[in-house]
Scaffold this motif. Sequence first.
Motif, PDB file in Angstrom:
ATOM      1  N   ALA A 211      32.791  36.140  51.426  1.00  0.00           N
ATOM      2  CA  ALA A 211      33.257  35.109  50.575  1.00  0.00           C
ATOM      3  C   ALA A 211      32.929  35.307  49.010  1.00  0.00           C
ATOM      4  O   ALA A 211      33.735  34.933  48.282  1.00  0.00           O
ATOM      5  N   VAL A 212      31.779  35.757  48.784  1.00  0.00           N
ATOM      6  CA  VAL A 212      31.611  36.005  47.385  1.00  0.00           C
ATOM      7  C   VAL A 212      32.642  36.881  46.846  1.00  0.00           C
ATOM      8  O   VAL A 212      33.074  36.737  45.723  1.00  0.00           O
ATOM      9  N   ALA A 213      33.231  38.109  47.586  1.00  0.00           N
ATOM     10  CA  ALA A 213      34.185  38.953  46.874  1.00  0.00           C
ATOM     11  C   ALA A 213      35.497  38.263  46.775  1.00  0.00           C
ATOM     12  O   ALA A 213      36.045  38.576  45.808  1.00  0.00           O
ATOM     13  N   TYR A 214      35.884  37.398  47.758  1.00  0.00           N
ATOM     14  CA  TYR A 214      37.018  36.629  47.494  1.00  0.00           C
ATOM     15  C   TYR A 214      37.083  35.638  46.098  1.00  0.00           C
ATOM     16  O   TYR A 214      38.003  35.583  45.439  1.00  0.00           O
ATOM     17  N   THR A 215      35.718  35.245  45.751  1.00  0.00           N
ATOM     18  CA  THR A 215      35.855  34.356  44.809  1.00  0.00           C
ATOM     19  C   THR A 215      35.769  35.138  43.388  1.00  0.00           C
ATOM     20  O   THR A 215      36.447  34.841  42.450  1.00  0.00           O
ATOM     21  N   ARG A 216      35.438  36.386  43.422  1.00  0.00           N
ATOM     22  CA  ARG A 216      35.418  37.248  42.196  1.00  0.00           C
ATOM     23  C   ARG A 216      36.792  37.673  42.118  1.00  0.00           C
ATOM     24  O   ARG A 216      37.037  38.107  40.811  1.00  0.00           O
ATOM     25  N   ILE A 217      37.528  37.857  43.167  1.00  0.00           N
ATOM     26  CA  ILE A 217      38.702  38.337  42.924  1.00  0.00           C
ATOM     27  C   ILE A 217      39.874  37.252  42.302  1.00  0.00           C
ATOM     28  O   ILE A 217      40.595  37.326  41.401  1.00  0.00           O
ATOM     29  N   GLU A 218      39.429  35.915  42.881  1.00  0.00           N
ATOM     30  CA  GLU A 218      40.233  34.692  42.324  1.00  0.00           C
ATOM     31  C   GLU A 218      39.785  34.459  40.974  1.00  0.00           C
ATOM     32  O   GLU A 218      40.703  34.178  40.162  1.00  0.00           O
ATOM     33  N   ALA A 219      38.553  34.883  40.677  1.00  0.00           N
ATOM     34  CA  ALA A 219      38.044  34.458  39.293  1.00  0.00           C
ATOM     35  C   ALA A 219      38.641  35.648  38.370  1.00  0.00           C
ATOM     36  O   ALA A 219      38.638  35.444  37.258  1.00  0.00           O
ATOM     37  N   GLY A 220      39.314  36.699  38.892  1.00  0.00           N
ATOM     38  CA  GLY A 220      39.700  37.677  37.887  1.00  0.00           C
ATOM     39  C   GLY A 220      38.437  38.418  37.276  1.00  0.00           C
ATOM     40  O   GLY A 220      38.681  39.098  36.178  1.00  0.00           O
ATOM     41  N   LYS A 221      37.441  38.537  37.779  1.00  0.00           N
ATOM     42  CA  LYS A 221      36.363  39.181  37.478  1.00  0.00           C
ATOM     43  C   LYS A 221      36.454  40.916  38.118  1.00  0.00           C
ATOM     44  O   LYS A 221      35.854  41.741  37.556  1.00  0.00           O
ATOM     45  N   HIS A 222      36.869  40.939  39.260  1.00  0.00           N
ATOM     46  CA  HIS A 222      37.045  42.229  39.796  1.00  0.00           C
ATOM     47  C   HIS A 222      38.127  42.340  40.727  1.00  0.00           C
ATOM     48  O   HIS A 222      38.538  41.431  41.301  1.00  0.00           O
ATOM     49  N   PHE A 223      38.488  43.762  40.873  1.00  0.00           N
ATOM     50  CA  PHE A 223      39.629  44.219  41.801  1.00  0.00           C
ATOM     51  C   PHE A 223      39.112  44.371  43.139  1.00  0.00           C
ATOM     52  O   PHE A 223      37.864  44.275  43.594  1.00  0.00           O
ATOM     53  N   LEU A 224      40.105  44.224  43.987  1.00  0.00           N
ATOM     54  CA  LEU A 224      39.764  44.564  45.449  1.00  0.00           C
ATOM     55  C   LEU A 224      38.837  45.692  45.750  1.00  0.00           C
ATOM     56  O   LEU A 224      37.962  45.912  46.415  1.00  0.00           O
ATOM     57  N   SER A 225      39.215  46.741  45.243  1.00  0.00           N
ATOM     58  CA  SER A 225      38.414  48.221  45.160  1.00  0.00           C
ATOM     59  C   SER A 225      37.038  47.889  44.833  1.00  0.00           C
ATOM     60  O   SER A 225      36.236  48.394  45.319  1.00  0.00           O
ATOM     61  N   ASP A 226      36.975  47.149  43.704  1.00  0.00           N
ATOM     62  CA  ASP A 226      35.413  46.921  43.069  1.00  0.00           C
ATOM     63  C   ASP A 226      34.600  46.227  44.071  1.00  0.00           C
ATOM     64  O   ASP A 226      33.438  46.467  44.297  1.00  0.00           O
ATOM     65  N   ASN A 227      35.296  45.287  44.680  1.00  0.00           N
ATOM     66  CA  ASN A 227      34.334  44.487  45.698  1.00  0.00           C
ATOM     67  C   ASN A 227      34.340  45.408  47.043  1.00  0.00           C
ATOM     68  O   ASN A 227      33.110  45.277  47.715  1.00  0.00           O
TER      69      ASN A 227
END
Length: 277
Positions: A211-227
């Motif tokens: 769930a945190v990974a999803y928010t970070r992608i939506e926020a533009g903070k990290h790409f999928l691979s980063d997560n």
Amino acid sequence: MKNSATLLLAGTLLLAASPAATAQQKASSPYRTRFAVDAPITLGLGAASGLGLYLVQQKNGLTDAELAGLRKADVPRFDRFSAGNYSKSAQTAGDFLCYGSLVAAPGLLALNEDVRGRYAQVLGLYLQTMLATDAVFTTTVGTVTRYRPYLYGTEGGGSRNSKISTNSFFAGHTAHTATATFFAAKVFHDFNPGSRAEPLVWGAAALMPAAVAYTRIEAGKHFLSDNIVGYVVGATVGVAVPQLHKSAARAGYSLAPLQGINANGYSYSGLLLTKRL
């Protein structure tokens, strides 16, 4: 999704602390820790984290000219779908989930009677585990430059030129959350082997960092691979550190004599070594 993950983790650990579970004989700790060994390790991990933070501070942000030259086509196709994302509300949600999990994970473990009897030891292991993840994270971010997804759009204001805008690899929020939740699930498992609540505990542990990974992608903070990398690093450390501290007697190792007759009628004998994970 966010609230359900929190309630699920809380509910399953509360179930484990119910009278039916606590009626059992109080278990000894499955872990072996020694201050003379673990204190220097913990301090060393803290020093490594500090070094990583220093390296992060030495990085430079992008100039306006460099920002103007960024193109989504330069992003690997696997990650390109999130290039240009930006959401303050998603960032706030991710912060709430991440920082909340860092407090909730050890707090919920205290609901279990067996864990509570060895809580000082568990907290020491938790600190060491979190510092291990932090050391890997800060030293990586301090030496690797990868632009955050929101830089490929137009939003972000003054943060677009900030040095932290180059800290996309890897996802620290996801890594720290996974460390906390998988640590809690691992400790619960080691103190309560065979508990019927285990599938729910492990499921909640896996769901929260996702769930945190999803928010970070939506926020533009990290790409999928980063997560993905952050998730794997966090989950691995969260399980590995407690496992490395398990005493031989509770690590699941057993040695027993073995004898019998095979299909051809010949007798055999020996020793059987088994290990329970």
